[in-house]
Design an enzyme around this catalytic site. Structure first.
Site, PDB file in Angstrom:
ATOM      1  N   LYS A  29      20.775   1.007  22.663  1.00 27.64           N
ATOM      2  CA  LYS A  29      19.985   1.836  21.751  1.00 27.64           C
ATOM      3  C   LYS A  29      19.944   1.227  20.355  1.00 27.64           C
ATOM      4  O   LYS A  29      18.891   1.193  19.698  1.00 27.64           O
ATOM      5  CB  LYS A  29      20.585   3.242  21.698  1.00 27.64           C
ATOM      6  N   CYS A  42      24.827   5.326  19.350  1.00 23.96           N
ATOM      7  CA  CYS A  42      25.929   6.028  20.000  1.00 23.96           C
ATOM      8  C   CYS A  42      25.494   6.536  21.372  1.00 23.96           C
ATOM      9  O   CYS A  42      24.320   6.844  21.584  1.00 23.96           O
ATOM     10  CB  CYS A  42      26.398   7.225  19.172  1.00 23.96           C
ATOM     11  N   ASP A  43      26.466   6.637  22.261  1.00 29.16           N
ATOM     12  CA  ASP A  43      26.190   7.266  23.552  1.00 29.16           C
ATOM     13  C   ASP A  43      27.494   7.854  24.081  1.00 29.16           C
ATOM     14  O   ASP A  43      28.561   7.250  23.942  1.00 29.16           O
ATOM     15  CB  ASP A  43      25.636   6.266  24.565  1.00 29.16           C
ATOM     16  N   SER A  44      27.394   9.028  24.681  1.00 25.71           N
ATOM     17  CA  SER A  44      28.579   9.718  25.185  1.00 25.71           C
ATOM     18  C   SER A  44      28.457   9.977  26.683  1.00 25.71           C
ATOM     19  O   SER A  44      27.383  10.312  27.185  1.00 25.71           O
ATOM     20  CB  SER A  44      28.776  11.060  24.467  1.00 25.71           C
ATOM     21  N   GLY A  54      30.546   5.675  22.928  1.00 31.12           N
ATOM     22  CA  GLY A  54      30.377   4.297  22.481  1.00 31.12           C
ATOM     23  C   GLY A  54      29.676   4.271  21.138  1.00 31.12           C
ATOM     24  O   GLY A  54      28.770   5.078  20.886  1.00 31.12           O
TER      25      GLY A  54
END
EC number: 3.6.1.9
Length: 221
Positions: free
Chosen positions: A70, A87-89, A124
């Protein structure tokens, strides 16, 4: 004796490569007013390609992989003069990775597995220094927080899913919204469960040579 005022550091704009209202609210509460630019990354395709090349990925690696994808997509597609944060969860439960539920039925089934148990929320973070006079850093890391869930009844699960909130977030729960009543305890950074670890962001900025208050305290030069 009075303290000598420190010279003001040059403010650095921060670009948030995420559509998450919770991440935006977290940054604003910390004194950061980011520019929001949403990527159009095909998450399933990114994960599938990486799995073909490297084999099975750990949950924390998937979170970091998607955060990087992203961040890079936004940095490459836009003429930006700041630092870009992606960000990624994902939620890890029984070694399996869970993002947003596809539908209400999946959200209900997931909560029936989660209730009374503990999962790990991995977020992340990827940072790219896209300033003309910056260091050109491209760095990332993952923060992980253990989340203990309450023992919900079937009726509570169905009522919660009916609100629509679980369908909008990774792991099918929030800690800062309606789902907060169903999280009994966390081990780790609270903000990470919301979707963005402020301490980790500070560390990444520091690694890029950027002070926290260059982004957290916008000031007129």
């Amino acid at each position: 004796m009075p303290l000598t005022p420190r010279p003001l550091a040059t403010a650095v704009p921060l670009v948030l490569a995420s559509a998450s209202p919770a991440r935006l609210a977290t940054l604003r509460a910390a004194g950061i007013e980011p520019v929001v630019v949403v990527s159009n990354v095909d998450e399933d395709a990114v994960v599938a390609e990486a799995a073909d090349r490297y084999g099975t990925l750990a949950p924390e690696d998937i979170a970091l992989l998607l955060a990087r994808a992203k961040c890079e997509a936004v940095a490459q597609a836009n003429d930006l003069a700041g630092v870009v944060l992606g960000c990624d969860s994902v939620l890890e439960l029984d070694g399996e990775v869970h993002g947003k539920p596809a539908d209400a039925a999946e959200a209900v089934a997931r909560w029936r597995r989660m209730r009374g148990r503990t999962g790990v929320l991995h977020t992340g973070h990827w940072l790219i220094d896209d300033r003309d006079d910056g260091e050109g850093a491209t760095i990332g890391a993952t923060a992980s927080t253990a989340v203990h869930f309450a023992s919900l009844t079937d009726e509570e699960i169905e009522d919660y899913v009916a609100t629509g909130e679980p369908l909008q977030v990774a792991g099918a729960f929030t800690v800062d919204g309606l789902g907060g009543a169903f999280v009994t305890r966390i081990e780790g950074d609270h903000h990470n469960v919301v979707g963005l670890s402020l301490p980790l962001l500070r560390d990444l900025l520091g690694d890029a040579g950027i002070g926290w208050f260059q982004v957290a305290a916008p000031r007129d030069e």
